[in-house]
Design a protein around this motif. Structure first.
Motif, PDB file in Angstrom:
ATOM      1  N   LYS A   3       0.824  -1.201   0.000  1.00 16.95           N
ATOM      2  CA  LYS A   3       0.000   0.000   0.000  1.00 16.95           C
ATOM      3  C   LYS A   3       0.861   1.254   0.000  1.00 16.95           C
ATOM      4  O   LYS A   3       0.396   2.331  -0.367  1.00 16.95           O
ATOM      5  N   VAL A   4       2.095   1.139   0.465  1.00 14.82           N
ATOM      6  CA  VAL A   4       3.085   2.206   0.367  1.00 14.82           C
ATOM      7  C   VAL A   4       4.337   1.594  -0.238  1.00 14.82           C
ATOM      8  O   VAL A   4       4.489   0.368  -0.294  1.00 14.82           O
ATOM      9  N   ASP A   5       5.246   2.464  -0.694  1.00 13.71           N
ATOM     10  CA  ASP A   5       6.417   1.983  -1.431  1.00 13.71           C
ATOM     11  C   ASP A   5       7.670   1.855  -0.592  1.00 13.71           C
ATOM     12  O   ASP A   5       8.575   1.090  -0.949  1.00 13.71           O
ATOM     13  N   LEU A  14      10.165  -4.498  -8.029  1.00 17.31           N
ATOM     14  CA  LEU A  14       9.825  -5.236  -9.247  1.00 17.31           C
ATOM     15  C   LEU A  14       9.509  -4.272 -10.391  1.00 17.31           C
ATOM     16  O   LEU A  14       9.907  -4.499 -11.547  1.00 17.31           O
ATOM     17  N   GLN A  15       8.824  -3.184 -10.080  1.00 16.28           N
ATOM     18  CA  GLN A  15       8.401  -2.239 -11.109  1.00 16.28           C
ATOM     19  C   GLN A  15       9.507  -1.261 -11.505  1.00 16.28           C
ATOM     20  O   GLN A  15       9.590  -0.848 -12.664  1.00 16.28           O
ATOM     21  N   SER A  16      10.362  -0.885 -10.546  1.00 16.24           N
ATOM     22  CA  SER A  16      11.364   0.163 -10.805  1.00 16.24           C
ATOM     23  C   SER A  16      12.727  -0.228 -10.248  1.00 16.24           C
ATOM     24  O   SER A  16      13.286   0.464  -9.384  1.00 16.24           O
ATOM     25  N   THR A  47      19.541   3.306  -8.100  1.00 17.37           N
ATOM     26  CA  THR A  47      20.066   4.673  -8.169  1.00 17.37           C
ATOM     27  C   THR A  47      19.893   5.391  -6.835  1.00 17.37           C
ATOM     28  O   THR A  47      20.794   6.082  -6.360  1.00 17.37           O
ATOM     29  N   LEU A  48      18.729   5.232  -6.219  1.00 15.35           N
ATOM     30  CA  LEU A  48      18.492   5.856  -4.919  1.00 15.35           C
ATOM     31  C   LEU A  48      19.501   5.371  -3.885  1.00 15.35           C
ATOM     32  O   LEU A  48      20.104   6.169  -3.149  1.00 15.35           O
ATOM     33  N   TRP A  49      19.695   4.074  -3.805  1.00 20.16           N
ATOM     34  CA  TRP A  49      20.634   3.514  -2.824  1.00 20.16           C
ATOM     35  C   TRP A  49      22.063   3.988  -3.080  1.00 20.16           C
ATOM     36  O   TRP A  49      22.783   4.345  -2.150  1.00 20.16           O
TER      37      TRP A  49
END
Length: 261
Positions: A84-86, A224-226, A232-234
């Motif tokens: 429900k949240v990412d 799975l989606q991105s 990149t964020l990490w």
């Protein structure tokens, strides 16, 4: 054919620059220096070091935007488990690996160099607690907020834990003499600090009983989606001067109870 080729280029270009929105859930309690304020509101000014880091991350990773929501911590974990949240900011625990994704190194282990925080937690108490520890006068009664990962670092034969609803509730029990101590931020990376409320009357006992790493942990569905966005964020977190954010909040308290050190 030229029109078709142009449409393909335009579609590819628009998808390449599409914004990825990330809903991040974090606790609805005041937990300086990580999160400031209480309730559902996300402060626009001085929201906490962790939120400032994530806002800084937006400027480094183009076309990524965080949407912050505040809920009780257990609800945040429940929501990310159900996709429900990412994202949440959480320490690694094996039982969380079934529904959270943490940054990994080439060996498949959690990569501590990509953590969003590395902070030390000390016993915090009134004068005399340090002598009790030095003299091994155990068990020591501790007030600790429910659900905190540091609970797993405490030896049950040394501490009698009283769980509270909030960090401030824990400190109030110490101040009233109802428990021996609480837990407080005492180290930011390699810097010793007194980054906890009421440090004018309470003192930390070094060395830290726990060094914890916090991570930007992502849902299974988001990774799975991105997957490229996640990596990149990490990687960007791994090169940001994160300690400066936390030290700034310890050094420059505004409308909260973290003193200078």
């Amino acid at each position: 054919m030229r029109l078709l080729a142009l449409l393909i280029v335009l579609l590819w270009s628009s998808s390449s620059y599409a914004t990825t929105f990330i809903t991040l859930c974090y606790e609805d309690k005041n937990i300086p220096p990580f999160f400031l304020g209480s309730g559902f509101e996300v402060p626009s000014h001085r929201p906490g070091a962790t939120i400032e880091i994530l806002r800084g991350l937006e400027s480094k990773v183009k076309n990524v935007r965080f949407n912050f929501v505040r809920k009780p911590w257990r609800r945040c974990l429940n929501d990310i488990q159900k996709n429900k949240v990412d994202a949440v900011v959480a320490s690694y625990r094996s039982e969380r690996a079934s529904f959270l994704n943490f940054p990994k190194n080439a060996q498949g282990d959690v990569d501590e160099s990509l953590a969003i925080s590395m902070l030390g937690t000390c016993l915090v108490g009134q004068q005399g607690l340090g002598q009790d520890v030095a003299n091994n006068n155990y068990p020591i009664s501790l007030a600790v907020p429910r659900g905190y990962a540091v609970l797993h670092a405490l030896h049950q034969d040394l501490y009698r834990v009283i769980q509270t609803d909030s960090q401030d509730d824990a400190y109030q029990l110490v101040l009233k003499g109802l428990v021996d101590g609480a837990l407080g931020l005492c180290q930011v990376y390699n810097e010793q600090v007194s980054g906890f409320p009421y440090s004018d009357v309470l003192e930390p006992i070094f060395p830290p009983i726990d060094i914890s790493y916090g991570y930007l942990a992502l849902s299974k569905a988001f990774l799975l989606q991105s997957p490229d966005v996640a990596q990149t964020l990490w990687q960007e977190l791994g090169v940001m001067p994160l300690h400066e954010y936390y030290l700034d909040y310890v050094n420059n308290p505004v409308n909260h109870k973290i003193p200078r050190y």
